[in-house]
Design a protein around this motif. Structure first.
Motif, mmCIF file in Angstrom:
data_model
loop_
_atom_site.group_PDB
_atom_site.id
_atom_site.type_symbol
_atom_site.label_atom_id
_atom_site.label_comp_id
_atom_site.label_asym_id
_atom_site.label_seq_id
_atom_site.Cartn_x
_atom_site.Cartn_y
_atom_site.Cartn_z
ATOM 1 N N TRP B 15 75.480 67.226 43.760
ATOM 2 C CA TRP B 15 75.322 67.946 45.024
ATOM 3 C C TRP B 15 74.272 67.371 45.932
ATOM 4 N N CYS B 16 73.209 66.830 45.355
ATOM 5 C CA CYS B 16 72.151 66.297 46.204
ATOM 6 C C CYS B 16 72.019 64.792 46.046
ATOM 7 N N SER B 17 71.548 64.357 44.894
ATOM 8 C CA SER B 17 71.172 62.949 44.764
ATOM 9 C C SER B 17 72.363 62.022 44.877
ATOM 10 N N MET B 41 77.095 66.812 37.071
ATOM 11 C CA MET B 41 77.192 67.911 38.016
ATOM 12 C C MET B 41 75.820 68.383 38.457
ATOM 13 N N CYS B 42 74.868 68.378 37.537
ATOM 14 C CA CYS B 42 73.529 68.892 37.858
ATOM 15 C C CYS B 42 72.534 68.141 36.991
ATOM 16 N N SER B 43 71.306 68.020 37.487
ATOM 17 C CA SER B 43 70.303 67.334 36.682
ATOM 18 C C SER B 43 70.085 68.068 35.356
ATOM 19 N N GLY B 65 68.165 61.955 39.033
ATOM 20 C CA GLY B 65 68.030 62.436 40.409
ATOM 21 C C GLY B 65 68.570 63.848 40.519
ATOM 22 N N GLY B 66 67.790 64.715 41.126
ATOM 23 C CA GLY B 66 68.240 66.097 41.305
ATOM 24 C C GLY B 66 67.917 66.585 42.698
ATOM 25 N N CYS B 67 68.322 67.809 42.948
ATOM 26 C CA CYS B 67 68.022 68.441 44.227
ATOM 27 C C CYS B 67 66.535 68.789 44.267
ATOM 28 N N ASP B 71 66.322 73.985 45.563
ATOM 29 C CA ASP B 71 67.597 73.688 46.226
ATOM 30 C C ASP B 71 68.729 73.358 45.266
ATOM 31 N N CYS B 72 68.503 73.462 43.964
ATOM 32 C CA CYS B 72 69.558 73.101 43.015
ATOM 33 C C CYS B 72 70.791 73.943 43.320
ATOM 34 N N HIS B 73 71.927 73.282 43.333
ATOM 35 C CA HIS B 73 73.191 73.973 43.612
ATOM 36 C C HIS B 73 73.435 75.077 42.594
ATOM 37 N N TYR B 74 72.874 74.889 41.422
ATOM 38 C CA TYR B 74 73.038 75.890 40.360
ATOM 39 C C TYR B 74 71.734 76.658 40.163
ATOM 40 N N ILE B 75 71.086 76.943 41.266
ATOM 41 C CA ILE B 75 69.887 77.777 41.338
ATOM 42 C C ILE B 75 68.627 77.097 40.787
HETATM 43 S S1 FES Z 1 72.745 70.462 41.358
HETATM 44 FE FE1 FES Z 1 71.295 69.021 41.962
HETATM 45 S S2 FES Z 1 69.769 69.404 40.483
HETATM 46 FE FE2 FES Z 1 71.162 70.952 40.013
#
Ligand code: FES
Lengths: 651, 140
Positions: B15-17, B41-43, B65-67, B71-75
């Motif tokens: 979602w971010c990186s 999908m997520c860090s 790399g993460g949000c 801002d993590c897409h998964y909270i």
């Molecule tokens: S979705 Fe980017 S760190 Fe969780």
């Protein structure tokens, strides 16, 4: 073993100019499981798609690897092609050799090398991919709209008119929002309540709108198509079925004219039982528990006077807070904005001088239902000001406060010039200290042209407002003439920055939507998905997304309603199958995954003591998979074995 | 053999990186091709085992790399990732590896430049550290 096909795209010359695509396709032939490999100019074109579909048939492929642009661009396209070719869509993998290779590097040898590694990793993953089927969720054809300002009203009406049931939740006792506090609107000078009240009435009378005022969102669970929402309905202490809106209780109240009236920014007083404003919807009074003597002390003289005054017996001190449960398919958030806090305006004396007011306060002074019944008077002495000075961009476009433009300040000040000239007479003096006049909307520039002659414009920000003698004074350096001027004036009107509501983080958390750096709710894409959030099924409209004027707000609200209808019009939605699963033979029932899951998608079965995943709730982040100490937890097509193999192959 | 070119494995959240990395490409911002990215999908779905595996297999560095925090897409997945990476770094030393071989960075979807800068900086740092010693060791 599954047979793979590898399809390397040139993307015109976007890829092929930096990656030797023929070499990559040739190389792929030697990889494990690869039966067929080729390259083509545009894989995403019809011809490219046919090439893939025919190769699937001809070589009896069970998996497809496309080396092309980012999966965020065309994963969807190629999943469909794979499916049309007769292979389960989840056997597709993409190697991103454009955005993350050809476009980012300038050495063809090394870029080609990297492209090969990316194809290797994608191929090994594809080899291990499972065929997956999507489960389905039934869609509840009802919507929740949070916030009853003009954005929420418009969205609710559009959805209800389309045929869906709408629950409109408003925190205050009446809907109407900030627009109900305005007197006139720019640039047409429409009377705000004259255009708003009919819409409010329409909401109230709409057979498909369930209006929940004086209520707040408590919690939201579930996912697109099927959200479970808890709403906290605060007690009004008025039986709304009986109340006729006559306001006899208001006049009878012992606290009459003793409680600050927040609707008028405390510029006058109200009773403990009150009607927010004369056009309130629902037209029912509310008892404020913080100022009602009976509610605070259990005693009000010889007995509450409101009870005596109310002929229909609508006063009900026993009312309790209620929690209502709603089930909806989609949610629109339209919670509006706040003005920047007065403390931020200290240099302009907002907290020290009573005649320094904000634009919204001026709106109330101009309004005939306001504290002065429409007479513009200085709060300090009750006299009409002979000179009024506006300071624009207070807190806006200011790196120390809010970096953004409030988008409505210039136009609202120009509107006020017109209205003040009407109220205070042609020879009253009006000064405007501005940064730039931003009159960008339809008819705005023309309106500015009209007003320009009516007021004195100074291009500059005053340093501070001070009291000198018996008047307010300020210095402003006018950058158009290069002169430092002192302005003496009777009333100062600040045009403050629009900021996210103080409770916007609570709302964001309850709904699991993101906020941008400035604190406003974040849209999924600034240009192409301006009403969507990153949480499927939840949309945003109006100033909660960013400052905007009424016309843009209404347009965005109708847009959000249309976006929500796209969901509500379906009977069922397909869930993404790339979610978590549990191997029941290995799961020891420790419950760690239940705690880790941010969506409450995991539960421990009471009987079997084994973890279970609710596929409709699971968003597929994979956190539970890593947390599981016994490897019983699986992220479909992102399994540990797959990622480990990718690591080995990408090096 | 020419100059030492480190091999870096990147685990980027979708979602971010990952989107930020895409943006670097879309904006034609150049960075060294030493990094090879695996999309997750997520860090929070990066198992420390993946990182160790990459290092054991000879990667000279690993980038997660993460949000940005909050801002993590998964909270809150990125907080979980951060905790795991901190713990992992504590034991890297016992393997004879420098902590600086494992980076966790927050790159938002709009930070193409930041992604490119991060990779460039990481490649430079690891060039200074030299190759990952593990593949040449027989005891592990
Ligand atoms: S979705 Fe980017 S760190 Fe969780």
């Amino acid at each position: 073993m599954k047979k793979l096909g590898v399809f390397v795209c040139h993307c015109g010359i976007n890829i092929s100019s930096m990656v030797d695509v023929e070499d990559v396709a040739e190389y792929a032939k030697g990889l494990d499981g690869v039966e067929f490999s080729t390259d083509y100019k545009y894989m995403c074109s019809d011809v490219g798609a046919t090439l893939i579909k025919e190769s699937i048939k001809e070589h009896d492929l069970g998996g497809v690897v496309v080396a092309c642009c980012s999966p965020r661009m065309h994963e969807h396209t190629f999943r469909k092609v794979t499916k049309d070719g007769g292979v389960n869509a989840y056997n597709l993998e993409i190697a991103n050799i454009r955005e993350q290779c050809s476009w980012a590097h300038d050495n063809k040898v090394r870029a080609t090398e990297k492209a090969k590694a990316l194809v290797r990793a994608a191929a090994i993953k594809a080899l291990m991919d499972e065929s997956l089927e999507s489960s389905r969720t039934k869609v509840t054809p009802e919507a929740l709209v949070v916030g009853g300002g003009i954005a929420g009203i418009q969205a609710a009406l559009d959805l209800a008119d389309t045929g869906y049931r709408v629950h409109l939740v408003e925190k205050e006792p009446s809907i109407g929002g900030k627009m109900s506090q305005l007197d006139k609107t720019f640039p047409t000078l429409d009377c705000s309540s004259c255009i708003l009240t009919p819409k409010m009435m329409e909401v109230y009378n709409h057979p498909r709108i369930d209006l929940l005022t004086y209520s707040e969102i408590e919690s939201v669970e579930g996912s697109i198509g099927n959200y479970n929402v808890k709403v906290r309905k605060k007690p009004r202490y008025i039986d709304t079925d009986k109340c006729t809106g006559c306001t006899d209780c208001v006049s009878a109240c012992r606290m009459k004219d003793r409680v600050d009236n927040e609707f008028n920014f405390n510029m006058n007083k109200r009773s403990a039982v009150y009607m927010t404003f004369p056009q309130a919807i629902p037209l029912k009074t509310t008892i404020d528990p913080d100022s009602c003597l009976y509610l605070r002390f259990g005693k009000c003289g010889d007995g509450p006077l409101c009870v005596e005054a109310c002929e229909v017996g609508a006063i009900d001190f026993d009312q309790k807070e209620e929690i209502l449960e709603l089930n909806v398919g989609s949610i629109i958030v339209a919670t509006g904005y706040d003005l920047v806090d007065g403390a931020a305006l200290y240099e302009y004396g907002y907290d020290n001088y009573r005649d320094v007011i904000t634009t919204l306060e001026l709106e109330r002074l101009i309004s005939s239902s306001g504290p002065t019944a429409g007479k513009v008077l200085c709060p300090s002495n009750g006299e009409a000001p002979k000179s009024v000075t506006f300071i624009l961009c207070v807190g806006s476009r200011d790196e120390t406060q809010c970096s953004w433009c409030c988008r409505i300040g210039c136009m609202s000040a120009l509107k006020h010039v017109y209205l003040l000239k009407e109220k205070l007479g042609k020879d009253s003096e009006i000064n405007i200290c501005y940064t730039d006049i931003r009159s960008f909307g339809k008819g705005y520039e023309e309106f500015y042209g009209r007003i320009r002659k009516e007021a004195n414009f100074f291009r500059g920000r005053p340093s501070e407002v001070r009291m000198k003698g018996d008047g307010l004074k300020m210095d402003v350096f006018d950058t158009t003439t290069g002169k430092l001027l002192e302005i003496a004036t009777d009333m100062v009107v600040l045009v403050p920055a629009l900021v996210p509501r103080t409770d916007s983080d609570t709302i964001a958390r309850a709904l699991n939507i993101s906020r941008s750096g400035d604190g406003f709710f974040l849209e999924a894409h600034p240009k192409l998905r301006p009403m969507d959030t990153f949480t499927n099924g939840i949309f945003i409209a109006g100033c909660c997304q960013a400052p905007k004027d009424i016309q843009d707000t209404v347009a965005q609200a109708s847009g959000a309603a249309a976006r929500a209808s796209v969901i509500l019009s379906k009977d069922e939605l397909e869930n993404d199958p790339l979610v978590a699963a549990v191997d029941p033979d290995i799961c020891a029932g420790c419950g760690i995954c239940v705690e880790v899951c941010p969506y409450k998608a995991r539960t421990l079965n009471d009987w079997t003591k084994i973890a279970e995943v609710d596929e409709a709730l699971c968003e597929g982040c994979g956190a539970c998979v890593i947390a599981c100490p016994s490897n019983a937890s699986i992220h479909r097509n992102f399994t540990k074995q797959q990622i480990m193999q990718m690591v080995d192959n990408i090096l | 053999m020419g100059e030492f070119e480190p091999k870096i494995v990147g685990f980027l959240c979708n979602w971010c990186s990952y989107t930020g990395a895409d943006l670097a490409g879309t904006s034609r911002i150049q960075y060294p091709p030493n990094i090879r990215v695996i999309r997750v999908m997520c860090s929070s779905s990066v198992d420390p085992i993946y990182i160790v595996r990459a290092l054991m297999e000879g990667a000279d560095g690993v980038l997660i790399g993460g949000c940005h925090p909050g801002d993590c897409h998964y909270i809150n997945g990125n907080y979980k990732a951060r905790r795991r990476v901190v713990l992992l770094k504590n034991i890297l030393g016992t393997l004879g590896l420098e902590e600086e071989r494992v980076w966790i960075r927050w790159v938002s979807a709009s930070e193409g430049q930041k992604f490119a800068d991060t990779v460039t900086e990481m490649v430079d740092t690891i060039k200074k550290l030299g190759p990952n010693p593990i593949p040449t060791r027989w005891d592990i």
